[in-house]
Motif scaffolding. Structure first.
Motif, PDB file in Angstrom:
ATOM      1  N   LEU A   1      13.233   3.878  -9.380  1.00 30.49           N
ATOM      2  CA  LEU A   1      13.381   3.304  -8.047  1.00 30.49           C
ATOM      3  C   LEU A   1      12.029   2.813  -7.513  1.00 30.49           C
ATOM      4  O   LEU A   1      11.922   1.703  -6.989  1.00 30.49           O
ATOM      5  N   ALA A   2      11.022   3.648  -7.695  1.00 29.89           N
ATOM      6  CA  ALA A   2       9.689   3.265  -7.220  1.00 29.89           C
ATOM      7  C   ALA A   2       9.251   1.984  -7.914  1.00 29.89           C
ATOM      8  O   ALA A   2       8.678   1.081  -7.302  1.00 29.89           O
ATOM      9  N   GLY A   3       9.562   1.898  -9.196  1.00 27.50           N
ATOM     10  CA  GLY A   3       9.201   0.708  -9.959  1.00 27.50           C
ATOM     11  C   GLY A   3       9.923  -0.518  -9.444  1.00 27.50           C
ATOM     12  O   GLY A   3       9.332  -1.592  -9.295  1.00 27.50           O
TER      13      GLY A   3
ATOM     14  N   ASN B   1       0.823  -1.207   0.000  1.00 28.94           N
ATOM     15  CA  ASN B   1       0.000   0.000   0.000  1.00 28.94           C
ATOM     16  C   ASN B   1       0.855   1.253   0.000  1.00 28.94           C
ATOM     17  O   ASN B   1       0.573   2.217  -0.696  1.00 28.94           O
ATOM     18  N   MET B   2       1.922   1.212   0.789  1.00 24.94           N
ATOM     19  CA  MET B   2       2.779   2.389   0.882  1.00 24.94           C
ATOM     20  C   MET B   2       3.461   2.651  -0.453  1.00 24.94           C
ATOM     21  O   MET B   2       3.650   3.797  -0.854  1.00 24.94           O
ATOM     22  N   ILE B   3       3.820   1.566  -1.116  1.00 27.75           N
ATOM     23  CA  ILE B   3       4.440   1.737  -2.425  1.00 27.75           C
ATOM     24  C   ILE B   3       3.433   2.311  -3.407  1.00 27.75           C
ATOM     25  O   ILE B   3       3.761   3.140  -4.248  1.00 27.75           O
ATOM     26  N   GLY B   4       2.179   1.876  -3.250  1.00 23.23           N
ATOM     27  CA  GLY B   4       1.121   2.457  -4.068  1.00 23.23           C
ATOM     28  C   GLY B   4       1.060   3.959  -3.875  1.00 23.23           C
ATOM     29  O   GLY B   4       0.986   4.738  -4.830  1.00 23.23           O
ATOM     30  N   GLU B   5       1.139   4.371  -2.609  1.00 18.69           N
ATOM     31  CA  GLU B   5       1.125   5.805  -2.286  1.00 18.69           C
ATOM     32  C   GLU B   5       2.338   6.499  -2.902  1.00 18.69           C
ATOM     33  O   GLU B   5       2.252   7.613  -3.394  1.00 18.69           O
TER      34      GLU B   5
ATOM     35  N   GLN C   1     -14.088   5.466 -28.954  1.00 20.21           N
ATOM     36  CA  GLN C   1     -13.922   6.874 -29.285  1.00 20.21           C
ATOM     37  C   GLN C   1     -13.789   7.683 -27.996  1.00 20.21           C
ATOM     38  O   GLN C   1     -14.635   7.607 -27.100  1.00 20.21           O
ATOM     39  N   VAL C   2     -12.684   8.439 -27.892  1.00 17.57           N
ATOM     40  CA  VAL C   2     -12.463   9.285 -26.712  1.00 17.57           C
ATOM     41  C   VAL C   2     -12.101  10.685 -27.181  1.00 17.57           C
ATOM     42  O   VAL C   2     -11.794  10.891 -28.357  1.00 17.57           O
ATOM     43  N   ASP C   3     -12.117  11.639 -26.247  1.00 18.92           N
ATOM     44  CA  ASP C   3     -11.834  13.017 -26.642  1.00 18.92           C
ATOM     45  C   ASP C   3     -10.336  13.265 -26.830  1.00 18.92           C
ATOM     46  O   ASP C   3      -9.926  13.996 -27.708  1.00 18.92           O
ATOM     47  N   ALA C   4      -9.541  12.652 -25.958  1.00 17.10           N
ATOM     48  CA  ALA C   4      -8.095  12.863 -26.066  1.00 17.10           C
ATOM     49  C   ALA C   4      -7.354  11.766 -25.304  1.00 17.10           C
ATOM     50  O   ALA C   4      -7.936  11.107 -24.435  1.00 17.10           O
ATOM     51  N   ILE C   5      -6.120  11.577 -25.663  1.00 15.64           N
ATOM     52  CA  ILE C   5      -5.258  10.646 -24.928  1.00 15.64           C
ATOM     53  C   ILE C   5      -4.158  11.484 -24.275  1.00 15.64           C
ATOM     54  O   ILE C   5      -3.541  12.317 -24.928  1.00 15.64           O
ATOM     55  N   HIS C   6      -3.953  11.303 -22.976  1.00 14.88           N
ATOM     56  CA  HIS C   6      -2.978  12.137 -22.273  1.00 14.88           C
ATOM     57  C   HIS C   6      -1.622  11.489 -22.146  1.00 14.88           C
ATOM     58  O   HIS C   6      -0.605  12.077 -22.438  1.00 14.88           O
ATOM     59  N   ASP C   7      -1.611  10.314 -21.650  1.00 10.94           N
ATOM     60  CA  ASP C   7      -0.362   9.824 -21.098  1.00 10.94           C
ATOM     61  C   ASP C   7      -0.491   8.320 -20.929  1.00 10.94           C
ATOM     62  O   ASP C   7      -1.589   7.773 -20.955  1.00 10.94           O
ATOM     63  N   GLN C   8       0.635   7.666 -20.752  1.00 13.75           N
ATOM     64  CA  GLN C   8       0.604   6.252 -20.429  1.00 13.75           C
ATOM     65  C   GLN C   8       1.405   6.078 -19.150  1.00 13.75           C
ATOM     66  O   GLN C   8       2.518   6.573 -19.033  1.00 13.75           O
ATOM     67  N   ARG C   9       0.855   5.399 -18.159  1.00 17.40           N
ATOM     68  CA  ARG C   9       1.577   5.240 -16.899  1.00 17.40           C
ATOM     69  C   ARG C   9       1.033   4.087 -16.065  1.00 17.40           C
ATOM     70  O   ARG C   9      -0.039   3.566 -16.342  1.00 17.40           O
ATOM     71  N   GLN C  10       1.834   3.769 -15.053  1.00 17.48           N
ATOM     72  CA  GLN C  10       1.390   2.739 -14.149  1.00 17.48           C
ATOM     73  C   GLN C  10       0.438   3.346 -13.134  1.00 17.48           C
ATOM     74  O   GLN C  10       0.719   4.403 -12.587  1.00 17.48           O
ATOM     75  N   VAL C  11      -0.661   2.705 -12.897  1.00 23.78           N
ATOM     76  CA  VAL C  11      -1.589   3.219 -11.896  1.00 23.78           C
ATOM     77  C   VAL C  11      -1.845   2.166 -10.825  1.00 23.78           C
ATOM     78  O   VAL C  11      -1.758   0.970 -11.081  1.00 23.78           O
ATOM     79  N   VAL C  12      -2.108   2.677  -9.637  1.00 21.34           N
ATOM     80  CA  VAL C  12      -2.377   1.792  -8.504  1.00 21.34           C
ATOM     81  C   VAL C  12      -3.868   1.495  -8.460  1.00 21.34           C
ATOM     82  O   VAL C  12      -4.682   2.406  -8.495  1.00 21.34           O
ATOM     83  N   ILE C  13      -4.184   0.221  -8.416  1.00 18.81           N
ATOM     84  CA  ILE C  13      -5.594  -0.167  -8.451  1.00 18.81           C
ATOM     85  C   ILE C  13      -6.232  -0.009  -7.073  1.00 18.81           C
ATOM     86  O   ILE C  13      -5.730  -0.496  -6.078  1.00 18.81           O
ATOM     87  N   LYS C  14      -7.334   0.726  -7.064  1.00 20.29           N
ATOM     88  CA  LYS C  14      -8.093   0.909  -5.818  1.00 20.29           C
ATOM     89  C   LYS C  14      -9.466   0.299  -6.011  1.00 20.29           C
ATOM     90  O   LYS C  14     -10.090   0.501  -7.048  1.00 20.29           O
ATOM     91  N   SER C  15      -9.905  -0.394  -5.016  1.00 24.03           N
ATOM     92  CA  SER C  15     -11.206  -1.038  -5.144  1.00 24.03           C
ATOM     93  C   SER C  15     -12.325  -0.011  -5.126  1.00 24.03           C
ATOM     94  O   SER C  15     -12.345   0.909  -4.323  1.00 24.03           O
TER      95      SER C  15
END
Lengths: 122, 156, 708
Positions: C360-362, C323-327, C644-658
């Motif tokens: 490092l976080a990765g 969890n802390m790493i998620g943060e 179909q979407v309005d725009a694409i911003h970025d690609q990144r790792q995200v932390v899954i939250k229930s």
């Protein structure tokens, strides 16, 4: 200086239970998970008494007793065999191998300490 | 947990009072974890009209229920005067959007009256009791249990 | 004692390993070419379970393990032949042992019928000869093992002890024995050294020192004898009770009152009457020849002498770390945003430092994931039992082959895979494999094979359950689905779509609910459980050849690689695994079908366009595709669609939250995450969106099934 005991058992649970009971009684406890490891740590543990299980991988309790009795320094260190059998067969075998005595599992902490005290003459 | 300290004396307990339009409501303080200022929510698709969306509460995803919409007063137009009351309900955390927190009030259990039988008003089923004060003020006690239906009924 | 609970929990954890050792060993024995060490290992594992169980008073477990162990012991000593029947009993005993451990774990003390049954079968293997119930003594034994009956209290004992060499050799010590007697009462010790020969004649093998001990105690004779429990055949010992009422402590009477010494074959040691006994009371330790030769270990004493290379860590702690790493990942994203806002994102130093931080976080995240990762072995191993039971219940011969047991997945997933896999295996035995008559007719071996395999595949874990059965009878599946109103009769369905009907709730391809698979669980539940893990299940079937179920799972439940997209004022995350390509449509590729339908012509294929804004109810009608971006995604069933979407911003790792924890399920959304600005973004479930957006009625039903 506290009395030093080496407890050898392949089961972490039994090791834990024995250690806990012995530490509570004021002994200094060392552990090993089989006969080979037990002989390996013998000099480090420098035990006043050894408690060992019988059925263990690599080297069983009898092998360990033989090894300890064959050593120069620890030939007469009391060795108690931990066994689930109260039958005479195993006791006879343990005796032949040179065990000092035996402790039948399950034991109560007080019993364990009483037997050790008896053997050590404490 | 806060629940355990909600009874401060025999037969007395604290409630948090807040306003919705011009009516005073309250909920048991034992259910309340904290009160936050309003911040924009992330919209949840297919959600019931009274579910405002979700916010981030220190890493947890918390649903915000618009109390005004839920009680039939119509959807709120949140301003900086609005607050989100973070409450704990059966292990789930929920945010309640309210106009303004007015007070923490100690009420005695025997001052709680039954709700008069005004059938058909949507608010009726969410109010478990009425607390009257000497100055004529009336607090409507809200039952979180009724307010928040079980999870399966929410989703699309 | 609260710490006993901790040891009990430790014992159960140990049991899991031991049970696995038993099961693995037995399977090796199945193959015939096993070594004796395998039998020893199985024996030891059962024995250890018994020993631990005894320590916690788990009597059902102890007595069963004891019987099991006894049978294994006979096998060890070649007193028992390893017949297929015996092997079957052992396998079932191993299963039963696992059941009993599981029952003990939840303090379930109900009668276990299997246990009773197997006790009898084990008994039959063991034979009558050497089993006495006395051996199964798991009531804590008291010290007085010898039962000599009670003698009157308040006695005086006269004990004569002559230590043999073996007494010393075995680590016993007369001094210790005397001290033990001192605990019982008043002791007077006399050392008789009269027999000690001159040094030249002295031999370590001949006992010479003799202790005369008078003990005044309230202890029973049995308690006094218990002191000598360990030495009774290592000395010449006599214990005489002197009746207090006789009042005759005259030493002269001692010898005559001594009962026969226990070693009656040895000549009574000659005691010279006139020898004045040396008074060494009460400490004869000086005379004890216990060598004190061993030196104190010099200097450093080793700490706890265990040499284990692993530690057990409470899962909560690892979860907390995760969890802390998620943060940390979120904070890093926030920092990136702040730097961007501050216009520093072009500064090479800032970019470098930020990149280092991200790296490092990765790395930390990966390390923690590795801690949580566990081989699928423990799940796969369980399936052997499931296959055995299923084979028994259906009367089919089945062999389970496991491949890739060492493939690691997140610990949480391991636990949650057990139920769905169990059901899939049962389903394969029950529905997948043909009966032996039909197998024979189609020239297949009698024994059906089920293969359970696992492998890492492009950042996901793929688990397959395949059988060599007859394959899915699509005509039958279709007619059942039509009968049950699950699809419109005559609807055009591809073979793959027909196969997917099996996942519909309430679908059961057998006419009557079978005893095995029909436990109120259908493949729809399997799909739901796998979906809850962020996974997918698909079916592939070839007529006459068999059926393969494929489960595809994320490596972790904690993070995913996502594409940040914009829909109106909302930011959402699309998992990168589903994305095939992104493109801006033009007039050549964009085609209208009817009033609202739109498709993208992509590499010769017409792909339906789905406006996610409409899907999520953010706008009433599809926006102009020319103003947006199209993302081509593909499902596990190889269905494609363009989002179909309005725009694409970025690609990144995200932390899954229930999202379900505090809210509930939202269709088309698998979870949520927290963005760099602290806001929540929903994670899109492309599979569900594609499946539910098709118009066919039958497919709608499938969508409902998929939504759970």
């Amino acid at each position: 200086m506290p009395t030093r005991i080496l407890a050898i058992d392949d089961s972490p649970t039994i090791r834990g239970l024995v250690s806990r009971a012995l530490k509570a009684a004021g002994f200094e406890v060392y552990t090993a998970s089989d006969g080979v490891e037990g002989l390996g740590v013998l000099a480090d543990a420098d035990p006043d008494l050894i408690i060992t299980d019988v059925n263990m991988p690599r080297m069983d309790g009898f092998g360990l007793i033989e090894g300890v009795r064959g050593s120069l320094e620890y030939a007469t260190v009391p060795i108690l065999v931990l066994t689930t059998e109260s039958g005479s067969d195993l006791k006879a075998r343990a005796r032949r191998a040179g065990a000092t005595g035996w402790i039948v599992k399950p034991f109560e902490d007080a019993q364990l300490v009483a037997i050790i005290d008896k053997v050590l003459g404490r | 947990m806060l629940q355990t300290i909600s009874h401060n004396a025999q037969g007395k307990h604290d409630v948090i009072a807040f306003k919705l339009t011009d009516q005073d409501f309250c909920i048991d303080i034992g259910l309340v974890r904290e009160i936050r200022g309003w911040s924009p929510t992330t919209v949840l698709p297919h959600a019931p009209h009274y579910v405002r969306g979700v916010i981030n509460l220190r890493g947890s995803v918390v649903t915000v229920v618009d109390l005004s919409a839920r009680l039939g007063f119509g959807a709120s137009e949140p301003t900086h005067r609005h607050v989100v009351i973070i409450a704990m309900h059966e292990g789930r955390i929920v945010g309640l959007l309210a106009d303004l927190v007015s007070d923490i009030v100690t009420i005695s259990d025997d001052s709680i009256q039954a709700v008069p039988d005004i059938a058909s008003d949507p608010a009726h089923e969410f109010i478990t009791g009425m607390i009257t004060f000497d100055d004529g003020r009336i607090l409507r006690k809200i039952d979180l249990m009724q307010l928040l239906p079980d999870a399966p009924q929410y989703g699309g | 004692m609260s710490d006993m609970d901790e040891y009990l929990e430790m014992f159960f954890v140990e049991c899991d390993e031991l049970l696995e050792a038993v099961a693995t060993g037995l399977r090796q024995m199945d193959e015939g070419t096993y070594e004796m060490e395998t039998v020893h290992a199985v024996f030891r594992a059962v024995h250890s379970i018994k020993g631990g169980a005894a320590a916690f008073g788990l009597t059902d477990l102890v007595s069963f393990a004891h019987k099991f162990e006894t049978a294994l012991d006979l096998l060890r000593s070649s007193a028992l032949d390893l017949s297929p029947q015996a092997m079957a009993v052992f396998h079932r005993s191993s299963d039963c042992l696992a059941d009993l451990v599981a029952a003990a774990r939840i303090s379930d003390t109900r009668e276990n019928a299997l246990r009773e049954e197997l006790l009898i079968e084990l008994e039959a293997l063991i034979g009558e000869e050497d089993e006495t119930e006395a051996d199964v003594d798991f009531v804590p034994l008291s010290l007085d093992l010898g039962d000599f009956g009670g003698s009157p209290v308040g006695d005086r004992y006269v004990i004569s002890l002559m230590a043999e060499a073996d007494l010393y050799r075995s680590g016993n010590d007369p001094a210790a024995l005397i001290r033990a007697l001192e605990k019982l009462g008043e002791v007077r010790v006399t050392l008789d050294a009269g027999n000690v020969p001159v040094l030249s004649e002295w031999s370590a093998d001949t006992p010479t020192l003799r202790w005369q001990i008078e003990l005044e105690t309230e202890a029973l004779l049995s308690e006094v004898e218990a002191v000598f429990e360990f030495v009774e055949d290592r000395c010449r010992l006599s214990i005489a009770t002197i009746d207090q009422t006789t009042e005759d402590p005259d030493p002269d009477l001692r010898d005559s009152q001594d009962p026969e010494p226990q070693d009656s074959d040895m000549a009574e040691p000659a005691i010279t009457e006139g020898t004045p006994p040396a008074q060494t009371s009460p400490a004869p330790s000086a005379a004890a020849p216990r060598p004190e030769g061993r030196a104190e270990a010099p200097g450093a004493k080793a700490a706890e002498a265990t040499t284990t290379a692993t530690i057990r860590v409470n899962l909560d702690r690892v979860d907390k770390l995760m969890n802390m790493i998620g943060e940390l990942v979120i904070k890093e994203a926030m920092l990136t945003q702040v730097i961007q806002t501050a216009g520093l994102s072009e500064e090479p130093e800032v970019v470098g430092a930020l990149e280092g931080l991200r790296q490092l976080a990765g790395d930390i995240q990966e390390s923690v994931m590795a801690i949580r990762a566990q081989p699928l072995k423990q799940v796969f191993q369980r399936m052997h039992r499931i296959v055995r039971e299923a084979a028994d219940a259906t009367g089919k011969q089945v062999r389970l082959v496991t491949v890739g047991e060492q493939t690691e997945v997140d610990k949480t997933m391991i636990e949650r895979l057990i139920d769905p896999l169990t059901h899939m295996i049962r389903n394969s035995v029950d529905h997948g494999l043909e009966d032996s008559v039909r197998r024979h007719r189609s020239g297949k071996p009698q024994e059906g094979a089920i293969t359970l395999s696992a492998a890492h595949k492009s950042g996901r874990v793929q688990i397959e359950v395949s059988d060599d059965g007859g394959g899915i009878d699509r005509a039958r599946v279709r007619s059942i689905a039509e009968d049950k109103g699950l699809v419109v009769p005559g609807a055009s369905l591809t073979p793959g779509e027909i196969d997917s009907l099996l996942f519909l709730p309430g679908f059961s391809s057998k006419d009557e609910v079978s005893a095995l698979s029909g436990r109120g669980v259908g493949l729809d539940v399997v799909r739901r459980e796998i979906t809850a893990l962020g996974g997918r299940v698909t079916i592939a079937s070839t007529e006459g050849k068999g059926t393969t179920f494929t489960i595809s799972l994320p490596l972790t439940l904690a993070v995913l690689e996502g594409m940040l997209i914009q829909l109106d004022d909302q930011t959402l995350v699309l998992p990168i695994t589903a994305v095939q390509e992104t493109l801006r449509p033009d007039h050549a590729t964009l085609h209208h079908i009817g009033a609202t339908g739109r498709a993208l012509l992509n590499r010769g294929e017409l792909i339906p366009i789905i406006d996610l804004g409409c899907t999520f109810g953010l706008r009433p009608a599809p926006g102009d595709a020319h103003n947006g971006v199209l993302i081509v995604v593909e499902t596990d069933n190889h269905k494609r669609a363009a989002f179909q979407v309005d725009a694409i911003h970025d690609q990144r790792q995200v932390v899954i939250k229930s999202l379900e924890e505090n809210y509930g399920r939202v269709s088309g959304v698998s979870a949520a995450t927290i963005l760099g600005d602290g806001k929540i973004a929903l994670i899109i479930d492309p599979e569900e969106i594609i499946t539910s957006s098709t118009s066919d009625h039958g497919r709608d039903r499938m969508a409902i099934a998929a939504n759970g």
